[in-house]
Design a protein around this motif. Structure first.
Motif, PDB file in Angstrom:
ATOM      1  N   ARG A 106      58.827  31.027  34.278  1.00 26.64           N
ATOM      2  CA  ARG A 106      57.971  32.119  33.818  1.00 26.64           C
ATOM      3  C   ARG A 106      58.464  33.459  34.366  1.00 26.64           C
ATOM      4  NH1 ARG A 106      51.872  29.504  33.613  1.00 26.64           N
ATOM      5  NH2 ARG A 106      52.547  27.577  32.597  1.00 26.64           N
ATOM      6  N   TYR A 160      57.850  37.921  33.939  1.00 25.71           N
ATOM      7  CA  TYR A 160      56.850  38.924  33.586  1.00 25.71           C
ATOM      8  C   TYR A 160      57.448  40.322  33.729  1.00 25.71           C
ATOM      9  CZ  TYR A 160      53.745  34.997  34.724  1.00 25.71           C
ATOM     10  OH  TYR A 160      53.137  33.771  34.774  1.00 25.71           O
ATOM     11  N   TYR A 199      55.870  44.159  34.378  1.00 29.17           N
ATOM     12  CA  TYR A 199      54.711  44.969  34.692  1.00 29.17           C
ATOM     13  C   TYR A 199      55.123  46.438  34.734  1.00 29.17           C
ATOM     14  CZ  TYR A 199      52.244  40.818  36.520  1.00 29.17           C
ATOM     15  OH  TYR A 199      51.630  39.596  36.681  1.00 29.17           O
ATOM     16  N   GLN A 255      53.785  50.191  36.563  1.00 26.22           N
ATOM     17  CA  GLN A 255      52.899  50.823  37.530  1.00 26.22           C
ATOM     18  C   GLN A 255      52.931  52.329  37.338  1.00 26.22           C
ATOM     19  OE1 GLN A 255      53.955  50.552  41.690  1.00 26.22           O
ATOM     20  NE2 GLN A 255      51.849  50.867  42.350  1.00 26.22           N
ATOM     21  N   LEU A 287      49.449  47.465  39.036  1.00 24.84           N
ATOM     22  CA  LEU A 287      50.399  47.036  38.011  1.00 24.84           C
ATOM     23  C   LEU A 287      49.659  46.519  36.792  1.00 24.84           C
ATOM     24  CD1 LEU A 287      52.045  47.035  40.711  1.00 24.84           C
ATOM     25  CD2 LEU A 287      53.373  45.171  39.720  1.00 24.84           C
ATOM     26  N   LEU A 292      50.281  44.421  33.001  1.00 27.49           N
ATOM     27  CA  LEU A 292      51.212  43.494  32.365  1.00 27.49           C
ATOM     28  C   LEU A 292      51.642  43.999  30.995  1.00 27.49           C
ATOM     29  CD1 LEU A 292      52.559  40.674  32.590  1.00 27.49           C
ATOM     30  CD2 LEU A 292      50.563  39.782  31.372  1.00 27.49           C
ATOM     31  N   LEU A 296      57.024  53.156  37.136  1.00 25.21           N
ATOM     32  CA  LEU A 296      57.783  52.184  37.917  1.00 25.21           C
ATOM     33  C   LEU A 296      57.589  50.830  37.252  1.00 25.21           C
ATOM     34  CD1 LEU A 296      59.461  51.628  40.494  1.00 25.21           C
ATOM     35  CD2 LEU A 296      57.313  51.455  41.747  1.00 25.21           C
ATOM     36  N   PHE A 304      58.247  46.707  37.094  1.00 23.98           N
ATOM     37  CA  PHE A 304      58.540  45.533  37.910  1.00 23.98           C
ATOM     38  C   PHE A 304      58.704  44.299  37.038  1.00 23.98           C
ATOM     39  CE2 PHE A 304      58.100  46.930  42.206  1.00 23.98           C
ATOM     40  CZ  PHE A 304      57.206  47.988  42.170  1.00 23.98           C
ATOM     41  N   MET A 345      57.739  33.245  38.229  1.00 24.65           N
ATOM     42  CA  MET A 345      56.862  32.218  38.792  1.00 24.65           C
ATOM     43  C   MET A 345      57.350  30.871  38.306  1.00 24.65           C
ATOM     44  SD  MET A 345      52.712  32.000  38.712  1.00 24.65           S
ATOM     45  CE  MET A 345      52.558  31.829  36.945  1.00 24.65           C
ATOM     46  N   ASN A 347      51.376  29.378  41.880  1.00 24.55           N
ATOM     47  CA  ASN A 347      50.306  30.239  42.362  1.00 24.55           C
ATOM     48  C   ASN A 347      50.805  31.560  42.904  1.00 24.55           C
ATOM     49  OD1 ASN A 347      48.145  28.448  41.813  1.00 24.55           O
ATOM     50  ND2 ASN A 347      48.747  27.229  43.568  1.00 24.55           N
ATOM     51  N   GLU A 348      52.098  31.785  42.899  1.00 22.81           N
ATOM     52  CA  GLU A 348      52.610  33.034  43.444  1.00 22.81           C
ATOM     53  C   GLU A 348      53.669  33.610  42.525  1.00 22.81           C
ATOM     54  OE1 GLU A 348      54.059  32.809  47.421  1.00 22.81           O
ATOM     55  OE2 GLU A 348      54.997  34.795  47.343  1.00 22.81           O
ATOM     56  N   GLN A 349      53.654  34.902  42.360  1.00 22.53           N
ATOM     57  CA  GLN A 349      54.701  35.591  41.621  1.00 22.53           C
ATOM     58  C   GLN A 349      55.623  36.312  42.594  1.00 22.53           C
ATOM     59  OE1 GLN A 349      53.323  37.993  38.357  1.00 22.53           O
ATOM     60  NE2 GLN A 349      52.208  36.293  37.443  1.00 22.53           N
ATOM     61  N   PHE A 360      58.373  39.283  43.001  1.00 24.90           N
ATOM     62  CA  PHE A 360      58.690  40.540  42.339  1.00 24.90           C
ATOM     63  C   PHE A 360      60.110  41.004  42.624  1.00 24.90           C
ATOM     64  CE2 PHE A 360      54.802  42.081  40.414  1.00 24.90           C
ATOM     65  CZ  PHE A 360      53.861  41.241  40.962  1.00 24.90           C
ATOM     66  N   PRO A 419      62.723  44.432  42.807  1.00 27.78           N
ATOM     67  CA  PRO A 419      62.578  45.667  43.583  1.00 27.78           C
ATOM     68  C   PRO A 419      62.018  46.842  42.792  1.00 27.78           C
ATOM     69  CG  PRO A 419      64.856  45.344  42.978  1.00 27.78           C
ATOM     70  CD  PRO A 419      64.126  44.121  42.530  1.00 27.78           C
TER      71      PRO A 419
END
Lengths: 113, 120
Positions: free
Chosen positions: A31, A33, A35, A37, A43, A45, A88, A90, A94, A100-102, A104, A106
């Motif tokens: 997965r 993504y 984003y 900001q 952020l 999606l 910005l 990102f 995942m 359960n965690e993404q 990122f 830089p």
């Protein structure tokens, strides 16, 4: 080496230009993504992808398109950049043993003049 | 309605003191996860701590702890013994659902952030 990389890190472009932001990952995650900001905001999606053949719009997809060229690569395109796309950006991934965690990248700082 | 609310746009704390950053959330899911990220002036997003909705104990990671109050739908971040390097923007985020589920993006929904400044 970083697990999630983004290129370019900084970009200044002009209104109406087409621009592509690239994201690569070595984590083997399925997965990915994109984003965005904006100052003073969290952020939001833009697009997400479950795998190479699965692309989905996020909250703010208008004016953007994406391409998942391979499991490890997910590109974001601005077909005709406009100043309010200055932000910005990102990329995140995942997968693996932990859904359960993404993780990122830089970030890419994009300025549209 | 906003899913993640951070009511403190800016906070100041004296070096070596503890500080609590507030976060409330809104979801109808029973399974969800709560995250805190730190964003220094350089811009990268640094993962700090995670709390699952079914976790009975509050999460801790070094000087960071998450004060999870499920009934109040709050997930406040506590930083103990603040350091000058803690000065940054802090974001609370929520991921609704748990684990792998077909058709679910599992994207994170972010709050607007709290700018923390640690004073010497």
């Amino acid at each position: 080496d970083a697990d999630v990389t983004q290129t370019p890190r900084n970009r200044i472009t002009k209104t109406g230009k087409r621009i592509m932001l690239e994201c690569s990952q070595t984590k083997g995650h399925d997965r990915m993504y994109w984003y965005r900001q904006d100052p003073g905001l969290g952020l939001r999606l833009i697009y997400y992808s479950f795998d190479v053949k699965d692309i989905n719009k996020g909250e703010i997809s208008d004016g953007y398109s994406v391409s998942r060229q391979a499991q490890a690569k997910f590109s974001l395109s601005l077909e005709s950049a406009i100043p309010n796309q200055t932000a910005l950006y990102f990329c995140a991934t995942m997968g693996g043993d932990n859904y359960n965690e993404q993780f990122f990248g830089p970030g890419t700082r994009l300025t549209v003049l | 309605a906003q899913k993640i609310t951070q009511t403190q746009p800016g906070m100041f704390v004296q070096e070596k003191e503890a500080v609590t950053l507030d976060c409330t959330y809104d979801t109808s899911d029973q399974s969800y996860g709560l995250f805190w990220y730190k964003q220094p002036s350089s811009g990268e997003m640094i993962f700090l701590i995670y709390q699952g909705s079914y976790d009975e104990q509050n999460a801790t990671e070094g000087r960071y702890s998450l004060n999870f109050q499920k009934a109040r739908k709050s997930a406040n971040l506590v930083i103990s013994a603040s350091q000058l390097g803690d000065s940054a923007m802090y974001f609370c985020a929520m991921r609704e659902g748990y684990g792998i589920s077909s058709g679910s993006a599992r994207q994170l929904t972010f709050g607007s952030g709290t700018q923390l400044t640690v004073l010497p």
